[in-house]
Design an enzyme around this catalytic site. Structure first.
Site, PDB file in Angstrom:
ATOM      1  N   ARG A  33       0.744  -1.101   0.082  1.00  0.00           N
ATOM      2  CA  ARG A  33      -0.067   0.081  -0.020  1.00  0.00           C
ATOM      3  C   ARG A  33       0.735   1.261  -0.045  1.00  0.00           C
ATOM      4  NH1 ARG A  33      -4.005   0.033   5.092  1.00  0.00           N
ATOM      5  NH2 ARG A  33      -5.326  -1.542   3.617  1.00  0.00           N
TER       6      ARG A  33
ATOM      7  N   ARG B 258      -2.185   6.740   9.476  1.00  0.00           N
ATOM      8  CA  ARG B 258      -2.126   6.452   8.201  1.00  0.00           C
ATOM      9  C   ARG B 258      -2.214   7.669   7.156  1.00  0.00           C
ATOM     10  NH1 ARG B 258      -3.881   1.064   8.084  1.00  0.00           N
ATOM     11  NH2 ARG B 258      -3.356  -0.121   9.897  1.00  0.00           N
TER      12      ARG B 258
ATOM     13  N   LYS C  39      -4.114   1.684  14.693  1.00  0.00           N
ATOM     14  CA  LYS C  39      -4.052   2.555  13.659  1.00  0.00           C
ATOM     15  C   LYS C  39      -4.583   3.761  14.049  1.00  0.00           C
ATOM     16  CE  LYS C  39      -6.721  -0.464  11.343  1.00  0.00           C
ATOM     17  NZ  LYS C  39      -7.452  -0.880  10.220  1.00  0.00           N
TER      18      LYS C  39
ATOM     19  N   LYS D 128      -6.055   7.675  12.149  1.00  0.00           N
ATOM     20  CA  LYS D 128      -6.438   8.089  10.785  1.00  0.00           C
ATOM     21  C   LYS D 128      -6.784   9.724  10.716  1.00  0.00           C
ATOM     22  CE  LYS D 128      -7.713   3.826   8.831  1.00  0.00           C
ATOM     23  NZ  LYS D 128      -8.809   2.823   8.684  1.00  0.00           N
TER      24      LYS D 128
ATOM     25  N   CYS E 147     -14.876  -3.026  -0.856  1.00  0.00           N
ATOM     26  CA  CYS E 147     -13.922  -3.498  -0.382  1.00  0.00           C
ATOM     27  C   CYS E 147     -13.058  -4.605  -1.308  1.00  0.00           C
ATOM     28  CB  CYS E 147     -13.746  -3.532   1.023  1.00  0.00           C
ATOM     29  SG  CYS E 147     -14.417  -5.184   1.350  1.00  0.00           S
TER      30      CYS E 147
ATOM     31  N   CYS F  20      -8.298 -10.407   0.953  1.00  0.00           N
ATOM     32  CA  CYS F  20      -8.330 -10.078   2.271  1.00  0.00           C
ATOM     33  C   CYS F  20      -8.404 -11.117   3.289  1.00  0.00           C
ATOM     34  CB  CYS F  20      -9.535  -8.891   2.512  1.00  0.00           C
ATOM     35  SG  CYS F  20      -9.587  -8.475   4.379  1.00  0.00           S
TER      36      CYS F  20
ATOM     37  N   CYS G 174     -16.695  -7.923   5.311  1.00  0.00           N
ATOM     38  CA  CYS G 174     -16.865  -8.229   6.789  1.00  0.00           C
ATOM     39  C   CYS G 174     -17.166  -6.877   7.296  1.00  0.00           C
ATOM     40  CB  CYS G 174     -15.487  -8.617   7.193  1.00  0.00           C
ATOM     41  SG  CYS G 174     -14.362  -7.444   7.847  1.00  0.00           S
TER      42      CYS G 174
ATOM     43  N   CYS H 206     -14.098  -1.199   5.602  1.00  0.00           N
ATOM     44  CA  CYS H 206     -13.222  -0.491   5.125  1.00  0.00           C
ATOM     45  C   CYS H 206     -13.771   0.611   3.916  1.00  0.00           C
ATOM     46  CB  CYS H 206     -12.337  -1.576   4.383  1.00  0.00           C
ATOM     47  SG  CYS H 206     -11.329  -2.378   5.650  1.00  0.00           S
TER      48      CYS H 206
HETATM   49 FE1  SRM Z   1      -9.270  -1.306   5.906  1.00  0.00          FE
HETATM   50  C1  SRM Z   1      -8.251  -4.219   7.601  1.00  0.00           C
HETATM   51  C2  SRM Z   1      -8.437  -2.929   3.178  1.00  0.00           C
HETATM   52  C3  SRM Z   1      -9.626   1.625   4.554  1.00  0.00           C
HETATM   53  C4  SRM Z   1     -11.247  -0.313   8.790  1.00  0.00           C
HETATM   54  N1  SRM Z   1      -8.606  -3.200   5.764  1.00  0.00           N
HETATM   55  C5  SRM Z   1      -8.200  -4.116   6.417  1.00  0.00           C
HETATM   56  C6  SRM Z   1      -7.062  -5.141   5.948  1.00  0.00           C
HETATM   57  C7  SRM Z   1      -5.735  -4.688   5.753  1.00  0.00           C
HETATM   58  C8  SRM Z   1      -7.392  -6.643   6.386  1.00  0.00           C
HETATM   59  C9  SRM Z   1      -6.154  -7.083   7.106  1.00  0.00           C
HETATM   60  O1  SRM Z   1      -6.064  -6.544   8.035  1.00  0.00           O
HETATM   61  O2  SRM Z   1      -5.690  -8.432   6.859  1.00  0.00           O
HETATM   62  C10 SRM Z   1      -7.602  -4.969   4.284  1.00  0.00           C
HETATM   63  C11 SRM Z   1      -6.818  -5.385   3.078  1.00  0.00           C
HETATM   64  C12 SRM Z   1      -7.737  -6.019   2.015  1.00  0.00           C
HETATM   65  C13 SRM Z   1      -7.027  -6.242   0.708  1.00  0.00           C
HETATM   66  O3  SRM Z   1      -6.954  -7.406   0.103  1.00  0.00           O
HETATM   67  O4  SRM Z   1      -6.394  -5.299   0.142  1.00  0.00           O
HETATM   68  C14 SRM Z   1      -8.109  -3.773   4.226  1.00  0.00           C
HETATM   69  N2  SRM Z   1      -9.114  -0.771   4.243  1.00  0.00           N
HETATM   70  C15 SRM Z   1      -8.698  -1.309   3.180  1.00  0.00           C
HETATM   71  C16 SRM Z   1      -8.922  -0.700   1.836  1.00  0.00           C
HETATM   72  C17 SRM Z   1      -8.041  -1.129   0.879  1.00  0.00           C
HETATM   73  C18 SRM Z   1     -10.336  -0.891   1.458  1.00  0.00           C
HETATM   74  C19 SRM Z   1     -10.796  -0.105  -0.095  1.00  0.00           C
HETATM   75  O5  SRM Z   1     -11.521  -0.858  -0.459  1.00  0.00           O
HETATM   76  O6  SRM Z   1     -10.225   0.918  -0.376  1.00  0.00           O
HETATM   77  C20 SRM Z   1      -8.841   0.644   2.510  1.00  0.00           C
HETATM   78  C21 SRM Z   1      -7.210   1.216   2.558  1.00  0.00           C
HETATM   79  C22 SRM Z   1      -7.022   2.423   2.801  1.00  0.00           C
HETATM   80  C23 SRM Z   1      -5.597   3.091   2.737  1.00  0.00           C
HETATM   81  O7  SRM Z   1      -5.188   3.576   1.586  1.00  0.00           O
HETATM   82  O8  SRM Z   1      -5.029   3.215   3.908  1.00  0.00           O
HETATM   83  C24 SRM Z   1      -9.021   0.469   3.770  1.00  0.00           C
HETATM   84  N3  SRM Z   1     -10.274   0.294   6.414  1.00  0.00           N
HETATM   85  C25 SRM Z   1     -10.304   1.439   5.775  1.00  0.00           C
HETATM   86  C26 SRM Z   1     -11.408   2.150   6.227  1.00  0.00           C
HETATM   87  C27 SRM Z   1     -11.824   3.505   5.684  1.00  0.00           C
HETATM   88  C28 SRM Z   1     -11.035   4.813   6.130  1.00  0.00           C
HETATM   89  O9  SRM Z   1     -10.064   4.696   6.703  1.00  0.00           O
HETATM   90  O10 SRM Z   1     -11.760   5.649   5.859  1.00  0.00           O
HETATM   91  C29 SRM Z   1     -11.859   1.617   7.418  1.00  0.00           C
HETATM   92  C30 SRM Z   1     -12.960   2.148   8.508  1.00  0.00           C
HETATM   93  C31 SRM Z   1     -12.661   3.356   9.111  1.00  0.00           C
HETATM   94  C32 SRM Z   1     -11.679   2.873  10.586  1.00  0.00           C
HETATM   95  O11 SRM Z   1     -10.601   2.624  10.579  1.00  0.00           O
HETATM   96  O12 SRM Z   1     -12.403   2.689  11.572  1.00  0.00           O
HETATM   97  C33 SRM Z   1     -11.204   0.672   7.628  1.00  0.00           C
HETATM   98  N4  SRM Z   1      -9.433  -1.938   7.927  1.00  0.00           N
HETATM   99  C34 SRM Z   1     -10.412  -1.634   9.085  1.00  0.00           C
HETATM  100  C35 SRM Z   1     -10.518  -2.353   9.905  1.00  0.00           C
HETATM  101  C36 SRM Z   1     -11.198  -2.193  11.141  1.00  0.00           C
HETATM  102  C37 SRM Z   1     -10.474  -1.369  12.402  1.00  0.00           C
HETATM  103  C38 SRM Z   1     -11.039  -1.380  13.773  1.00  0.00           C
HETATM  104  O13 SRM Z   1     -11.364  -0.402  14.231  1.00  0.00           O
HETATM  105  O14 SRM Z   1     -11.553  -2.340  14.117  1.00  0.00           O
HETATM  106  C39 SRM Z   1      -9.798  -3.557   9.680  1.00  0.00           C
HETATM  107  C40 SRM Z   1      -9.316  -4.641  10.789  1.00  0.00           C
HETATM  108  C41 SRM Z   1      -8.149  -4.251  11.583  1.00  0.00           C
HETATM  109  O15 SRM Z   1      -7.449  -3.335  11.497  1.00  0.00           O
HETATM  110  O16 SRM Z   1      -7.586  -5.319  12.265  1.00  0.00           O
HETATM  111  C42 SRM Z   1      -8.944  -3.367   8.451  1.00  0.00           C
HETATM  112 FE1  SF4 Z   2     -11.166  -6.989   4.392  1.00  0.00          FE
HETATM  113 FE2  SF4 Z   2     -13.329  -6.613   5.889  1.00  0.00          FE
HETATM  114 FE3  SF4 Z   2     -11.746  -4.634   5.166  1.00  0.00          FE
HETATM  115 FE4  SF4 Z   2     -13.275  -5.620   3.399  1.00  0.00          FE
HETATM  116  S1  SF4 Z   2     -14.176  -4.547   5.169  1.00  0.00           S
HETATM  117  S2  SF4 Z   2     -11.092  -5.213   2.959  1.00  0.00           S
HETATM  118  S3  SF4 Z   2     -13.277  -7.849   4.071  1.00  0.00           S
HETATM  119  S4  SF4 Z   2     -11.201  -6.209   6.333  1.00  0.00           S
END
Ligand code: SRM
Ligand code: SF4
Length: 562
Positions: free
Chosen positions: A77, A146, A213, A215, A434, A440, A479, A483
């Site tokens: 990333r 981030r 994390k 943000k 996502c 993922c 899930c 994201c």
């Molecule tokens: Fe996310 C984890 C993809 C934005 C909340 N996110 C993940 C992981 C890294 C899975 C993992 O931990 O193994 C995913 C990788 C999937 C893949 O195959 O690429 C993943 N998140 C993404 C992306 C690529 C989704 C997308 O369709 O664009 C976004 C990457 C953003 C970036 O460039 O940095 C992405 N994730 C977000 C957002 C939206 C935002 O930031 O505005 C959220 C919700 C906001 C927040 O943080 O609360 C988000 N991602 C999560 C979470 C839940 C965290 C929590 O508080 O519980 C996880 C799970 C974790 O961290 O364990 C997670």
């Molecule tokens: Fe993975 Fe869940 Fe984030 Fe989708 S929402 S990229 S399934 S961690």
């Protein structure tokens, strides 16, 4: 002392960070082995370097049955403040997608680029090439700040330019300062074996970095395209006479939750204080330090800043925050947030030039069958050399174009089978999904591969109902981690398991209201009929000017999720 008294024994990740010698661990040694993946501790540490260990979930079961190891590969990333890249950077990233990844690029919901399918043996070359074009992956993932978001539209006015400048400054100030990244990936001088850097190397984070994390984002009341209510920290610009005179500082937003665990929940950020433009960096550092000191380091599911705010309430949060600020706390102005523009299509920048916003379905830039989006974008960028902006809706903006570029650009897109933004159904323009399966590791169900069919089907129903001009957004995740911020959307579809989903409705287009459960455990095939039923009720029962989400909030009773 954590704000959260649920559990106090530090999570195993805390020890991994503490013993890592500022994020080194044995990553460098691990890279010299023949193994195609990293061990447990390094799997955690590599996230701080900007990549994740994954495996191809499409083949996981078969390989398991055949007694074979998982098909390991990596998601890499890039962290790109405000999503701004030059034409050269875009073209370099595009080349890397073929050289080291799976031939696609993914624009993320935080204005970054992701590569999927990178092999361990190619990681060093990939990270070096990314750095060679002056982008970075450091801190794109991990327990640090981030990517910092800012509205992507390249309007040539002081407001947009200033938000981008502030995003760059905040990102640089909060970046990890360890030499580990340079040393491992860019052949910086290695420390002697067992040696570490002086403790002052991370003046903001310290040895164990953040509990989780963090943000940050910038927005204006007229442009909340960065979804500030979902961020740990945001700055909403106070605009007077065309200039930013200060910001409302919001804190404590986040989306992640776990099905069936009531201790986890999405939460909207709240306005904490008002800061002057020259206080932004100090305020960001203060927020990070408060989180560093009071976030939960025991239970990673509850380790976000939102749980500190939820546990304390706003008054205690504000009082504690006051002690971290190097200036007097001033109460927020609560500037009303009004708009969430997509910035698609052809727009005047205000300097005689134009920008063109192109919808990228689910952020995936790829060539497939008759649809050759990646080739089209490459051709346009080579020909017109625009600056490229990635939006928080996973779309792409081509900036600084001359007026006469329009017919050529539209022709190139059409020749490559890419629909022009205006020709897309409203619901698709307002859609995100996502990656979910197959990359993922946390996905419980499909999202990116499922949403296109679903959107197509639903937009046919919407047309039949005569609702095609309504702005209705749809966001789908594999899930409940959220994201693509599904709990702020008119319609949220959240993976449960296999082909079952939880349906949410009632979030609004400006992101200021959380949605609620319409129905749980809905099979994929039932999603469109279920939503069509509610849309029909909306068409027949709405009041004049009432939006779909307002109608849902007024008339529907939240269903319980199991
Ligand atoms: Fe996310 C984890 C993809 C934005 C909340 N996110 C993940 C992981 C890294 C899975 C993992 O931990 O193994 C995913 C990788 C999937 C893949 O195959 O690429 C993943 N998140 C993404 C992306 C690529 C989704 C997308 O369709 O664009 C976004 C990457 C953003 C970036 O460039 O940095 C992405 N994730 C977000 C957002 C939206 C935002 O930031 O505005 C959220 C919700 C906001 C927040 O943080 O609360 C988000 N991602 C999560 C979470 C839940 C965290 C929590 O508080 O519980 C996880 C799970 C974790 O961290 O364990 C997670
Ligand atoms: Fe993975 Fe869940 Fe984030 Fe989708 S929402 S990229 S399934 S961690």
């Amino acid at each position: 002392m954590s704000a959260d008294s649920v559990a106090e024994k530090p999570s195993p990740v805390e020890a991994i960070k503490e013993n890592s010698r500022y994020l080194r661990g044995i990553i460098a040694a691990d890279l010299t082995t023949d193994s195609d993946h990293f061990g447990e501790a390094e799997k955690t540490l590599i996230k701080f370097h900007g990549f994740y260990q994954q495996d191809d979930r499409d083949v996981r079961k078969d390989r398991n049955r055949a007694g074979e190891e998982k098909a390991y590969n990596f998601m890499v990333r890039c962290k790109i403040p405000g999503g701004r890249v030059t034409a050269d950077q875009y073209l370099a990233v595009d080349r890397l997608a073929d050289l080291y990844a799976n031939g696609t690029l993914r624009v993320t919901s935080r204005q970054g680029f992701q590569f999927h399918g990178v092999l361990k043996s190619d990681l060093k070359a990939t990270l070096r090439a990314i750095n060679d074009c002056l982008l970075t992956t450091l801190g794109a993932c991990g327990d640090v700040n981030r990517n910092v978001m800012a509205p992507a539209a390249p309007f040539a006015n002081a407001i947009y330019r200033e938000m981008q400048r502030q995003a760059d400054v905040v990102a640089a100030h909060l970046a990890p300062r360890t030499g580990a990244y340079h040393e491992i990936w860019l052949d910086g001088e290695a420390l002697p074996t067992g040696a570490t850097e002086p403790d002052g190397i991370e003046p903001i984070y310290g040895k164990v970095y953040l509990p989780r994390k963090f943000k940050a984002a910038f927005a204006t009341p007229d442009d909340n395209s960065t979804d500030i209510y979902a961020q740990d920290l945001s700055f909403v610009a106070d605009v007077t006479d065309g200039a930013i005179v200060g910001y409302d500082l919001y804190a404590g937003g986040g989306m992640g939750m776990t099905h069936g665990n009531a201790l986890t929940f999405p939460f909207l950020a709240q306005a904490i204080c008002y800061v002057q433009p020259d206080q932004v960096v100090a305020a960001a550092e203060a927020t990070i330090k408060l989180f560093r000191d009071h976030g939960n380091r025991s239970d990673r599911k509850r380790a976000r800043l939102k749980y500190v705010l939820a546990a304390w309430g706003i008054d205690k949060f504000r009082e504690t925050f006051r002690s971290y600020l190097p200036f007097a706390l001033v109460l927020p102005k609560n500037l009303p947030i009004k708009e969430f523009p997509l910035h698609l299509g052809w727009n005047a920048q205000g300097d005689g030039r134009y920008f063109y916003g192109i919808h990228i379905q689910n952020g995936r830039v790829k060539d497939a069958d008759g649809f050759r989006l990646r080739s089209a974008l490459r051709m346009i960028v080579e020909r017109f050399r625009p600056e490229v902006r990635l939006t928080p809706m996973q779309d792409v903006i081509l900036a600084h174009l001359p007026a006469d570029a329009r017919p050529t650009i539209e022709a190139i897109l059409a020749e490559h089978g890419v629909s022009l933004p205006g020709a897309l159904p409203m619901i698709q323009q307002h859609s995100m999904a996502c990656p979910a399966i197959p990359t993922c590791g946390l996905a419980l169900a499909e999202a990116e591969r499922a949403l296109p069919g679903l959107t197509q089907h639903l937009s046919t129903e919407i047309d039949k109902l005569g609702l095609s001009s309504e702005k209705i957004g749809i966001r789908m995740t594999g899930c409940p981690n959220g994201c693509v911020r599904p709990y702020q959307s008119d319609i949220g579809i959240v993976g449960r398991s296999g082909d079952k989903y939880t349906l949410f409705v009632g979030g609004d287009l400006i992101g200021s209201r959380l949605s609620f459960v319409l129905k749980d455990l809905v099979p994929y095939a039932e999603i469109v009929p279920t939503l069509t039923h509610v849309l029909t009720q909306y068409r027949d029962g709405r009041t004049v000017g009432e939006s779909f989400s307002d109608y849902c909030c007024r008339t529907l009773t939240p269903a319980a999720a199991h």
